[in-house]
Design an enzyme around this catalytic site. Structure first.
Site, short mmCIF file in Angstrom:
data_model
loop_
_atom_site.label_atom_id
_atom_site.label_comp_id
_atom_site.label_asym_id
_atom_site.label_seq_id
_atom_site.Cartn_x
_atom_site.Cartn_y
_atom_site.Cartn_z
N ARG A 1 0.86 -1.30 -0.13
CA ARG A 1 -0.19 -0.38 -0.16
C ARG A 1 0.86 0.89 -0.27
O ARG A 1 0.88 2.38 -0.02
CB ARG A 1 -0.69 0.27 0.73
N GLY B 1 4.13 -16.06 7.39
CA GLY B 1 3.20 -15.45 8.55
C GLY B 1 3.86 -14.96 9.38
O GLY B 1 5.11 -15.52 9.25
N TYR C 1 7.93 -5.07 15.47
CA TYR C 1 6.73 -4.94 13.98
C TYR C 1 7.73 -4.29 13.47
O TYR C 1 8.00 -2.80 13.31
CB TYR C 1 5.61 -5.26 13.71
N ASN D 1 37.16 42.83 6.33
CA ASN D 1 35.78 43.55 6.13
C ASN D 1 36.14 43.16 4.84
O ASN D 1 36.77 43.34 4.12
CB ASN D 1 35.79 44.71 5.68
N ALA E 1 31.00 44.39 -0.67
CA ALA E 1 30.48 43.06 -1.79
C ALA E 1 30.62 42.44 -2.98
O ALA E 1 31.92 43.36 -3.61
CB ALA E 1 29.61 43.75 -1.86
C1 UD1 Z 1 -0.46 -8.64 13.15
C2 UD1 Z 1 -1.28 -9.82 13.84
C3 UD1 Z 1 -2.64 -9.13 14.51
C4 UD1 Z 1 -2.17 -7.65 14.77
C5 UD1 Z 1 -1.65 -7.18 13.66
C6 UD1 Z 1 -1.03 -5.69 14.79
C7 UD1 Z 1 -0.30 -12.02 13.77
C8 UD1 Z 1 -0.77 -13.70 12.63
N1 UD1 Z 1 -1.29 -11.37 13.06
O1 UD1 Z 1 -1.38 -8.48 12.36
O2 UD1 Z 1 -2.28 -10.33 16.10
O3 UD1 Z 1 -3.37 -7.42 15.53
O4 UD1 Z 1 -0.51 -7.74 13.46
O5 UD1 Z 1 -0.40 -5.01 13.28
O6 UD1 Z 1 0.55 -11.95 13.76
N2 UD1 Z 1 6.11 -10.39 8.75
C9 UD1 Z 1 6.75 -11.02 8.55
N3 UD1 Z 1 6.75 -12.12 7.15
C10 UD1 Z 1 5.69 -12.84 7.30
C11 UD1 Z 1 4.30 -11.86 7.37
C12 UD1 Z 1 4.45 -10.64 8.30
O7 UD1 Z 1 8.50 -10.32 8.55
O8 UD1 Z 1 5.32 -14.06 6.42
C13 UD1 Z 1 6.20 -9.13 9.03
C14 UD1 Z 1 5.10 -7.76 8.28
O9 UD1 Z 1 6.07 -7.14 7.43
C15 UD1 Z 1 4.87 -6.89 9.20
C16 UD1 Z 1 4.43 -7.45 10.62
O10 UD1 Z 1 4.86 -9.01 10.40
O11 UD1 Z 1 6.20 -5.59 9.72
C17 UD1 Z 1 3.06 -7.97 10.20
O12 UD1 Z 1 2.64 -8.42 9.13
P1 UD1 Z 1 1.33 -8.61 8.91
O13 UD1 Z 1 0.66 -8.86 7.71
O14 UD1 Z 1 1.00 -6.68 8.72
O15 UD1 Z 1 0.35 -8.89 10.10
P2 UD1 Z 1 -1.37 -8.66 10.16
O16 UD1 Z 1 -2.43 -9.17 9.72
O17 UD1 Z 1 -1.50 -7.35 10.49
#
Ligand code: UD1
Ligand code: CA
Length: 454
Positions: free
Chosen positions: A15, A78, A100, A376, A379
Site C-alpha cells: 500500500r 506468516g 514489527y 572586511n 560586496a
Molecule cells: C498482525 C497480528 C495481529 C495484530 C496486528 C497488529 C499475526 C498473525 N497477527 O496482523 O494479531 O493485531 O499484526 O498490527 O501476527 N511479516 C513478516 N513475514 C511474514 C508476515 C509478516 O516479516 O511472513 C511482518 C510484516 O512485514 C509486518 C509484520 O510482520 O511488519 C506484521 O505482518 P502483517 O501481515 O501486517 O500482520 P497483520 O495481519 O497486520
C-alpha cells in the site's frame, strides 16, 4: 541470559506504492527500521535479529553498519514463520522481544514494562490496546476471570469476538525456551493459510501458564504504517513530540507545528526558533541562540548569542559566539566562524575558517579560505578556488580590507592589514599594510559621440 530483539521486516508494504521497501520509508529523515534498531539498542539488546524478505538486499545494504543481524525469510508465510527463521539465534535462557518493522514509535518505558512481566511463572507477555475501532487487528480473547485465552485474527473471528475492543499490537515478550517449543507446534490451518505467531498465546495457556498484558500510555505508540497517509500522520505525531520536548527544555517555538527535527538537538537556555525551521542530524544550539524563519540547519554547532536570520542554509559548520548569519546565507561543510563574525545576504562559504569580528556582508563566495580577525570583505568578493582541475587555498591575514567586486585567484595570500582596491583581480600574493589594486586607470574620452542608428 540476554535480551534478543526480533524485528519483523520481511513484508512488502504494497500500500505504500513505492519501490522502496516499507521498513526503509523515512520517518523524521531516518528509515522506519532505524527507529526500531535504536530502540532495541536502548533496551540493551544483546542481539538484534531483523527478519527480511522483500528487497532484503536493499534493507541489508541500508542498515549494513548498524550492528544488526539479518535473517532471511524467503517466502512470507506468516508472522510465526518469520519468527521461526530467527530461532537458530535464540538460546533457551534468552528473553525475546518481538517488534514489527512498521510500528516505530513504541516508548522505551512501555517495552521495559512488557519485558518486566516475564518470569519463570510467566513465559509470555503481550502488549495490547483498547481501540474504538478494532477492525483489522487480532482480538484478545479473555475468559470469565478476565484471563487471556487466545488471540483470534479478524479473518478467523466469530461475530461475537469481532465485538472485542482489546487488540493485539503485535508486540510481545517471550522466553526463548517456550518460543522454540510453541513455534514448533504451529500450523497454518486458518483463514489466511499462514503460520500465525499469535497462536502461541493459546499454547501458553494450554501449558498452564497465564499470559499477562500491559498497555502503552498512548495509542500513537502502537500505530503502524501501511500507507503514505499513515506515514505522514506518524511523522506529524513524532514532530509534535520533538517540539514538546524542546519546549520542556525551555526553547521558545513561535509555532510548534512548524518545526521539523530530523535528528538529535541539544539546546542551551533561551533559544528561540521561528517558523518553518528544519533541524537535521546533530544540532547543538547554545544559550540565547535565535534561529529565524525558514532556515535549514544540518549537523551544526552554534554557540551562545548567535543569530541565524531567515532563509539561511547551514550544513556541517561551527559558529562560535555572537555570530550573525543571513538572511539568505549558505554555509557549506567545513565553515568555521569565530566570535562576532558576520555573514550577510547571498554569501556562500565552504571550507572557510573566518577569524573573530570579520565581516562578509554581501554577495560573496568564500571557499577553501583561511581568514584572520577583523577583516572586511566587500560586496561581490569571490575566492576563485578552482582552476578547473584542482582546488586551491586563499589565506587572508588579520585586519584585511578587500574592496567590492574583487576576485582572489587562489592560491594566494593577503598579508595582515592589506587593502585591496575595489574591482581588482588578485593573482599574486599581496604585501601587508599596503594598498594593492589591479585595474585599468579610469579615463574619459573627451568629445566622444554615441554611434548613430543606420
Ligand atoms: C498482525 C497480528 C495481529 C495484530 C496486528 C497488529 C499475526 C498473525 N497477527 O496482523 O494479531 O493485531 O499484526 O498490527 O501476527 N511479516 C513478516 N513475514 C511474514 C508476515 C509478516 O516479516 O511472513 C511482518 C510484516 O512485514 C509486518 C509484520 O510482520 O511488519 C506484521 O505482518 P502483517 O501481515 O501486517 O500482520 P497483520 O495481519 O497486520
Ligand atoms: Ca499489519
Amino acid at each position: 541470559m540476554g535480551l534478543k530483539v526480533i524485528i519483523l521486516a520481511a513484508g512488502k508494504g504494497t500500500r505504500m506504492r513505492s519501490s522502496l521497501p516499507k521498513v526503509l520509508q523515512p520517518l523524521a529523515g531516518q528509515p522506519l527500521l532505524q527507529h526500531l534498531v535504536a530502540r532495541a539498542k536502548q533496551l540493551g539488546a544483546q542481539k538484534i535479529l531483523t527478519v527480511v524478505g522483500h528487497e532484503s538486499h536493499l534493507v541489508e545494504a541500508v542498515m549494513a553498519d548498524q550492528g544488526v543481524h539479518f535473517v532471511l525469510q524467503s517466502e512470507q508465510l506468516g508472522t510465526g514463520h518469520a519468527v521461526q527463521q530467527a530461532l537458530p539465534e535464540i538460546a533457551d535462557e534468552d528473553s525475546v522481544l518481538v517488534l514489527y518493522g512498521d510500528v516505530p514509535l513504541t516508548a522505551d518505558s512501555t517495552l521495559k514494562d512488557l519485558l518486566g512481566l516475564l518470569s519463570p511463572q510467566q513465559p509470555l507477555a503481550l502488549l495490547t490496546i483498547d481501540l474504538v475501532n478494532p477492525s483489522g487487528y487480532g482480538r484478545v480473547v479473555r475468559n470469565a476471570h478476565h484471563e487471556v485465552c487466545a488471540i483470534v485474527e479478524q479473518k478467523d473471528a466469530r461475530p461475537e469476538q469481532l465485538q472485542i475492543r482489546e487488540v493485539n499490537t503485535g508486540i510481545l515478550a517471550v522466553q526463548g525456551r517456550f518460543l522454540k517449543q510453541w513455534l514448533g507446534q504451529l500450523q497454518s490451518n486458518n483463514a489466511q493459510g499462514e503460520f500465525y505467531l499469535t497462536d502461541i498465546i493459546a499454547m501458553c495457556v494450554a501449558d498452564g501458564y497465564s499470559v499477562h498484558t500491559t498497555q502503552p500510555a498512548t495509542e500513537m505508540e502502537v500505530l503502524g504504517v501501511n500507507d503514505k497517509a499513515q506515514l505522514q500522520a506518524l511523522e506529524r505525531l513524532y514532530q509534535q513530540q520533538q517540539a514538546a520536548e524542546l519546549m520542556r527544555q525551555g526553547v521558545t517555538l513561535l509555532d510548534a507545528s512548524r518545526l521539523d527535527v530530523r535528528g538529535a538537538v541539544t539546546v542551551g537556555q533561551d533559544v528561540q526558533i521561528d517558523v518553518n525551521v528544519i533541524l537535521e542530524g546533530s544540532v547543538t544550539l547554545g544559550n540565547n541562540v535565535k534561529i529565524g524563519a525558514h532556515c535549514v540547519l544540518k549537523n551544526v554547532r552554534i554557540g551562545d548569542g548567535c543569530e541565524v536570520q531567515p532563509f539561511s542554509h547551514l550544513e556541517d559548520c561551527v559558529l562560535a559566539q555572537n555570530v550573525s548569519v543571513g538572511p539568505f546565507a549558505r554555509l557549506r561543510p567545513g565553515t568555521e566562524l569565530a566570535d562576532n563574525v558576520r555573514i550577510g545576504n547571498f554569501v556562500e562559504t565552504k571550507q572557510a575558517k573566518i577569524g573573530s569580528g570579520s565581516k562578509v556582508n554581501h554577495l560573496s563566495y568564500i571557499g577553501d579560505t583561511q581568514m584572520g580577525a577583523q577583516c572586511n570583505i566587500g560586496a561581490g568578493t569571490i575566492t576563485c578556488n578552482y582552476d578547473g582541475v584542482n582546488k586551491h587555498q586563499t589565506v587572508i591575514g588579520d585586519g584585511v580590507f578587500v574592496g567590492s567586486d574583487t576576485q582572489l585567484i587562489a592560491p594566494v595570500h593577503l598579508g595582515d592589514g592589506a587593502t585591496i582596491g575595489a574591482g581588482s583581480t588578485i593573482t599574486k600574493d599581496v604585501p601587508a599594510h599596503e594598498l594593492t589594486l589591479s585595474r585599468a586607470k579610469q579615463l574619459t574620452l573627451k568629445g566622444w559621440q554615441k554611434p548613430q542608428k543606420r
